[in-house]
Design an enzyme around this catalytic site. Structure first.
Site, PDB file in Angstrom:
ATOM      1  N   CYS A 114       0.812  -1.229   0.000  1.00 42.62           N
ATOM      2  CA  CYS A 114       0.000   0.000   0.000  1.00 42.62           C
ATOM      3  C   CYS A 114       0.845   1.278   0.000  1.00 42.62           C
ATOM      4  CB  CYS A 114      -0.970   0.004   1.170  1.00 42.62           C
ATOM      5  SG  CYS A 114      -2.159  -1.340   1.102  1.00 42.62           S
ATOM      6  N   HIS A 253      -2.933   7.406   1.981  1.00 41.03           N
ATOM      7  CA  HIS A 253      -3.395   6.104   1.501  1.00 41.03           C
ATOM      8  C   HIS A 253      -4.780   5.823   2.073  1.00 41.03           C
ATOM      9  CE1 HIS A 253      -3.902   1.965   0.724  1.00 41.03           C
ATOM     10  NE2 HIS A 253      -3.647   1.569   1.958  1.00 41.03           N
ATOM     11  N   ASN A 283     -10.062   0.101  -0.127  1.00 42.28           N
ATOM     12  CA  ASN A 283      -8.599   0.194  -0.148  1.00 42.28           C
ATOM     13  C   ASN A 283      -8.085  -0.452  -1.430  1.00 42.28           C
ATOM     14  OD1 ASN A 283      -5.849  -0.181   0.222  1.00 42.28           O
ATOM     15  ND2 ASN A 283      -6.016  -0.911   2.319  1.00 42.28           N
TER      16      ASN A 283
HETATM   17  O1  UT7 Z   1      -3.431  -0.648   3.688  1.00 44.07           O
HETATM   18  C1  UT7 Z   1      -3.040  -1.243   4.883  1.00 44.07           C
HETATM   19  C2  UT7 Z   1      -3.924  -2.422   5.000  1.00 44.07           C
HETATM   20  N1  UT7 Z   1      -4.828  -2.549   6.060  1.00 44.07           N
HETATM   21  C3  UT7 Z   1      -5.279  -1.609   6.921  1.00 44.07           C
HETATM   22  O2  UT7 Z   1      -4.916  -0.487   6.940  1.00 44.07           O
HETATM   23  C4  UT7 Z   1      -6.313  -2.091   7.900  1.00 44.07           C
HETATM   24  C5  UT7 Z   1      -6.183  -1.417   9.219  1.00 44.07           C
HETATM   25  N2  UT7 Z   1      -7.190  -1.905  10.142  1.00 44.07           N
HETATM   26  C6  UT7 Z   1      -8.479  -1.536  10.083  1.00 44.07           C
HETATM   27  O3  UT7 Z   1      -8.856  -0.768   9.211  1.00 44.07           O
HETATM   28  C7  UT7 Z   1      -9.406  -2.021  11.153  1.00 44.07           C
HETATM   29  O4  UT7 Z   1      -8.659  -2.682  12.161  1.00 44.07           O
HETATM   30  C8  UT7 Z   1     -10.495  -2.993  10.624  1.00 44.07           C
HETATM   31  C9  UT7 Z   1     -11.474  -2.216   9.751  1.00 44.07           C
HETATM   32  C10 UT7 Z   1      -9.861  -4.119   9.851  1.00 44.07           C
HETATM   33  C11 UT7 Z   1     -11.275  -3.578  11.791  1.00 44.07           C
HETATM   34  O5  UT7 Z   1     -11.803  -2.532  12.593  1.00 44.07           O
HETATM   35  P1  UT7 Z   1     -11.622  -2.553  14.162  1.00 44.07           P
HETATM   36  O6  UT7 Z   1     -12.301  -1.360  14.671  1.00 44.07           O
HETATM   37  O7  UT7 Z   1     -10.163  -2.729  14.460  1.00 44.07           O
HETATM   38  O8  UT7 Z   1     -12.472  -3.822  14.562  1.00 44.07           O
HETATM   39  P2  UT7 Z   1     -12.004  -5.157  15.327  1.00 44.07           P
HETATM   40  O9  UT7 Z   1     -11.204  -6.019  14.431  1.00 44.07           O
HETATM   41  O10 UT7 Z   1     -11.463  -4.771  16.661  1.00 44.07           O
HETATM   42  O11 UT7 Z   1     -13.403  -5.852  15.542  1.00 44.07           O
HETATM   43  C12 UT7 Z   1     -14.437  -5.260  16.352  1.00 44.07           C
HETATM   44  C13 UT7 Z   1     -15.629  -6.206  16.350  1.00 44.07           C
HETATM   45  C14 UT7 Z   1     -15.257  -7.645  16.710  1.00 44.07           C
HETATM   46  O12 UT7 Z   1     -16.345  -8.201  17.431  1.00 44.07           O
HETATM   47  P3  UT7 Z   1     -16.323  -8.273  19.062  1.00 44.07           P
HETATM   48  O13 UT7 Z   1     -15.097  -9.089  19.378  1.00 44.07           O
HETATM   49  O14 UT7 Z   1     -16.203  -6.845  19.499  1.00 44.07           O
HETATM   50  O15 UT7 Z   1     -17.608  -8.919  19.369  1.00 44.07           O
HETATM   51  C15 UT7 Z   1     -15.152  -8.326  15.372  1.00 44.07           C
HETATM   52  O16 UT7 Z   1     -15.394  -9.720  15.444  1.00 44.07           O
HETATM   53  O17 UT7 Z   1     -16.201  -6.265  15.050  1.00 44.07           O
HETATM   54  C16 UT7 Z   1     -16.246  -7.640  14.601  1.00 44.07           C
HETATM   55  N3  UT7 Z   1     -16.009  -7.632  13.158  1.00 44.07           N
HETATM   56  C17 UT7 Z   1     -16.996  -7.465  12.264  1.00 44.07           C
HETATM   57  N4  UT7 Z   1     -18.319  -7.338  12.391  1.00 44.07           N
HETATM   58  C18 UT7 Z   1     -19.059  -7.185  11.284  1.00 44.07           C
HETATM   59  C19 UT7 Z   1     -14.825  -7.717  12.501  1.00 44.07           C
HETATM   60  N5  UT7 Z   1     -15.031  -7.624  11.174  1.00 44.07           N
HETATM   61  C20 UT7 Z   1     -16.359  -7.472  10.992  1.00 44.07           C
HETATM   62  C21 UT7 Z   1     -17.181  -7.310   9.870  1.00 44.07           C
HETATM   63  N6  UT7 Z   1     -18.502  -7.161  10.054  1.00 44.07           N
HETATM   64  N7  UT7 Z   1     -16.683  -7.271   8.611  1.00 44.07           N
END
Ligand code: UT7
Length: 333
Positions: A114, A253, A283
């Site tokens: 990225c 980005h 992304n």
């Molecule tokens: O270009 C570089 C590449 N990548 C990035 O930059 C990604 C960087 N990271 C992110 O953008 C974020 O970490 C994500 C968007 C991937 C995830 O967001 P988050 O706020 O960090 O969520 P999380 O992984 O902490 O998950 C929060 C909750 C969890 O449930 P519990 O444990 O709170 O009950 C997950 O299981 O959301 C749940 N969850 C979802 N729910 C619905 C995770 N993915 C999903 C989903 N839909 N797609």
């Protein structure tokens, strides 16, 4: 061409595959929702390449438009920022060059995921400064929808496909569009936060199909992205002799709108300086910065004379930033 010439941005092109997949469509097959994806990422929809369409195909479309925008005929180097080449070997840049009618031209892939577009801009600027090339076509193209496990709700909602490109020509450091300075970094010990385990030299074949897909520790990546993009932005501004209030537009980005907002807040940048098209693209990895630039120019929020801060973060880990004063350039048709 004079030695130590500056690289001046003189053309811009963008290409998104026609098929649009919105969050509602994703939630038909994944345990997710439009509400969750929008709230956590700012993404509403993304473009997805049709089966059989590839990184090379999209790069050619964006490259052709950038060349038309620049009115450039004599390109002497093609740089393709991608981490989703059409084949693991060779790189895809030579195929892109040939398809653009540039057979015989030097062509090279840059894989910084990225951060690839910022790294490729720096590489192109270096080639021009060294006198190796006088006009460089820099393309970012990625087909990340082929790299994510279709059953993984942690990655599928985030990524989309697309390509963006710019033309760099040799010029003077005080011209509008002159690129730099740059600030570039990497941290390989954190590679496993965001990687594909199998298919490379270390682990060519795996019985576990999931090893061929992108594995991401999202929360850790999020934290590193916020910290590193802010740190690198500060470093490049210091090198340029700019203050934060000199920045008219921050084109980061497009990984997550919350990352862009957090970086802007840390830097003290006003919200309206932040350029974001992630709602409609997701992304797109190495394509995200040129796609955001093209979208902003087309929408009228980025105009000639604006002082622009570019900053990216990606797998590797890699990150980096650059500045330029926006030239009188619009995306090619
Ligand atoms: O270009 C570089 C590449 N990548 C990035 O930059 C990604 C960087 N990271 C992110 O953008 C974020 O970490 C994500 C968007 C991937 C995830 O967001 P988050 O706020 O960090 O969520 P999380 O992984 O902490 O998950 C929060 C909750 C969890 O449930 P519990 O444990 O709170 O009950 C997950 O299981 O959301 C749940 N969850 C979802 N729910 C619905 C995770 N993915 C999903 C989903 N839909 N797609």
């Amino acid at each position: 061409m004079s030695p130590h010439a500056a690289a001046v941005l003189s053309g811009l092109g963008a290409w998104l595959p026609p098929r649009v997949v919105d969050n509602f469509e994703l939630s038909e097959t994944l345990d997710t929702s439009d509400e969750w994806i929008r709230a956590r990422t700012g993404i509403a929809e993304r473009h997805v390449a049709e089966p059989g369409k590839s990184t090379v195909d999209m790069a050619v479309e964006a490259g052709r438009r950038a060349l038309a925008s620049a009115g450039a005929a004599d390109v002497d180097f093609v740089l393709l920022a991608t981490s989703t080449p059409d084949q693991p070997c060779p790189g895809s840049a030579p195929q892109v060059a040939t398809a653009l009618g540039l057979n015989g031209t030097a062509a090279l892939d840059v894989n910084a995921v990225c951060s690839g577009f910022v790294y490729a801009l720096a590489t192109g600027a270096g080639l021009i400064a060294a006198g190796v090339a006088s006009t460089v076509l820099v393309i970012g193209s990625d087909t990340f929808t082929t790299l994510v496990d279709p059953t993984d709700r942690g990655t599928v909602p985030i990524f989309g496909d697309g390509a963006g490109a710019v033309v760099l020509r040799a010029g003077h450091a005080d011209e509008p569009g002159a690129l730099g300075p740059f600030d570039l970094h990497s941290e390989g010990e954190l590679a496993e936060l965001l990687w594909v385990e199998a298919g490379g030299a270390k682990h060519r074949v795996s019985a576990d199909k999931s090893d061929y897909f992108l594995a991401m520790q999202g929360t850790a990546v999020f934290r590193h992205a916020c910290a590193r993009m802010a740190e690198s932005s500060r470093a490049v501004l210091a090198k340029a002799g700019w203050t934060v209030s000199d920045v008219d537009r921050f084109v980061g980005h497009q990984a997550n709108v919350r990352i862009l907002q957090a970086v802007a807040k840390t830097l003290g940048l006003p919200v309206d300086a932040v350029v974001s098209n992630i709602e409609k693209t997701g992304n797109t990895s190495a394509a995200s910065i040129p796609l955001a630039l093209a979208d902003a120019v087309t929408g009228g929020s980025l105009v000639a004379g604006h002082r622009v801060l570019l900053s990216a973060f990606g797998a590797g880990l890699t990150w980096g930033s650059a500045v330029l004063r926006w030239p009188d350039v619009t995306p090619g048709a």
